[in-house]
Structures are given as structure tokens and as C-alpha cells.
Design an enzyme around this catalytic site. Sequence first.
Site, short mmCIF file in Angstrom:
data_model
loop_
_atom_site.label_atom_id
_atom_site.label_comp_id
_atom_site.label_asym_id
_atom_site.label_seq_id
_atom_site.Cartn_x
_atom_site.Cartn_y
_atom_site.Cartn_z
N LYS A 72 1.25 4.08 7.05
CA LYS A 72 0.58 4.97 6.09
C LYS A 72 1.23 6.34 6.16
CE LYS A 72 -2.56 1.82 5.14
NZ LYS A 72 -2.52 1.06 3.87
N SER A 101 0.81 -1.22 0.00
CA SER A 101 0.00 0.00 0.00
C SER A 101 0.85 1.27 0.00
CB SER A 101 -0.95 0.02 1.20
OG SER A 101 -0.21 0.10 2.41
#
Length: 256
Positions: A103, A61
Site C-alpha cells: 500500500k 489495489s
Amino acid sequence: MGGESTTRTAPRSGGTGTGPVGSRTGQRLSGVAVALGLVLFLAGFGWGVVVYRPYTVPTSSMTPTINAGNRVLAERVDGGEIRRGDVVVFKDTSWVTNALVVKRVVAVGGDTVSCCTDGRLTVNGKKIEEPYLPAGSVAESTNFPEVTVPKGRLFLLGDEREGSLDSTAHLTDAAQGTVSQNAVTARVDAVVWPMDGMLERPTGFETLGALSTPGPLRTILVLIVVGGVLVLGGGAYGPIAKRTGGRSRTEPAGAR
């Protein structure tokens, strides 16, 4: 009177003379180099252990900034130190149970964030340049309406927007996909395996305020490298001096 004979003896080694393993001054200096090298090496290593933690990123991701399986070093920080653009490690049980997540923070408490305007992420009405996104991709591959981030919370996205389960996947939650800053345990400074080095500064967020101050990783690496060089160099002095000194003192015998 008989013939005069002369017996020659090799000079004894003095404070600065040469003995079988080099001068005493050289030996002292090599000892100091080894001792100093050990101090620097251990100080750098110990500092790194206290300040940083290793972490293996399990998903893609954050591609291309961090690929699946990459090993990173993340600086232990307080959630209040986090700034826009930081790549952070955090745990939020409403996202994933008993797992750490990596993230990028794109908005902090009090910000408004949305996507997209002219294909770009918008924070507080400003369009953000994001050079870390995959080549050829545009931010608007993931559109979401404007979110106002509550105080003490963060809005996070993956750099690979299409495949990232980030704040946009939790917009219907009570917190609109935001995460408490207290859930953050560390800020990623570098990818160490493979050795991709330090993460690039997220300069696209500079117009919104100060970026995070870089961690001490470079200083720690300098201490470790310099310390290692001094230990190896000081330790090698004796054998090198012995070999070179032994050759220089080998002289042919002669008589008058």
C-alpha cells in the site's frame, strides 16, 4: 659467383608486436577488462541481493502504479525510514494473516488525515495532489472522517481507492486502521516485470516534509551493465584479434 638468394622470415612477436591472437598489450588489457568487469558485475549483483527483495503483487489495489501480477523490487528498510508517499510492503495480522501487503503511506505518526476536501485527500490541513490515482478517478470515491495517526504508526491507502482493502477498511479497529511502522519490511522502488521502471516520486507530499531518498537501484544496475559489457568486450578481444590479424598477415610470396 652464383645468384644470390634471400630467405625472408616473418618477424617474431615482441612485447607490442602482433601474434596469432593480437598484441600482448591487447591481451593484457582484455584480461584486465574481464577481471574488472567480473568485479563490477558481482559487486552490483551481490549488493542488489543484500539490499532488495523481489515481490509479486497479487491484487489490483495499487493500480495503475502496480498492476496485479506485477513483479517489483523493494528495498529492505527500517520502518523509521518511511516517509509520506512511499509504497511499502508490510505484514499486519489484523489485516491479513500470514500475507504481505503493498500500500501507499499517506500519513505518518502525529499527522491528521481525512478525505475529502474538494475531491482531494487532506493531510495536516493540506490538500494533496495525487497524480498516481487512476485516470478520471477522484479521491473522494472513498470518504472517511479525520484520523489522528498515533506515533510510530502509519495510515495507508491503495492507489485504486474503490477496490482497496486499506486503512479505511479498518477504521473501527482500536488503532483506527493504522499500522505499526515496525510491520514494514521494504519500500518499493521499481516494477521490473513488466519493465515499467522506477516508481514516480510522490511530489504531492513535499509540502509536508522531506520525501524518502531514492534507493541505490540505479547505481546497482549501472554496475551490472558496465560489468557485463567489460566481460563480453574483453572476452571477445582474442577471437576478433585472431581473425583480423590472420587476414592482415596473409601476403603473396615473391622472389627477386
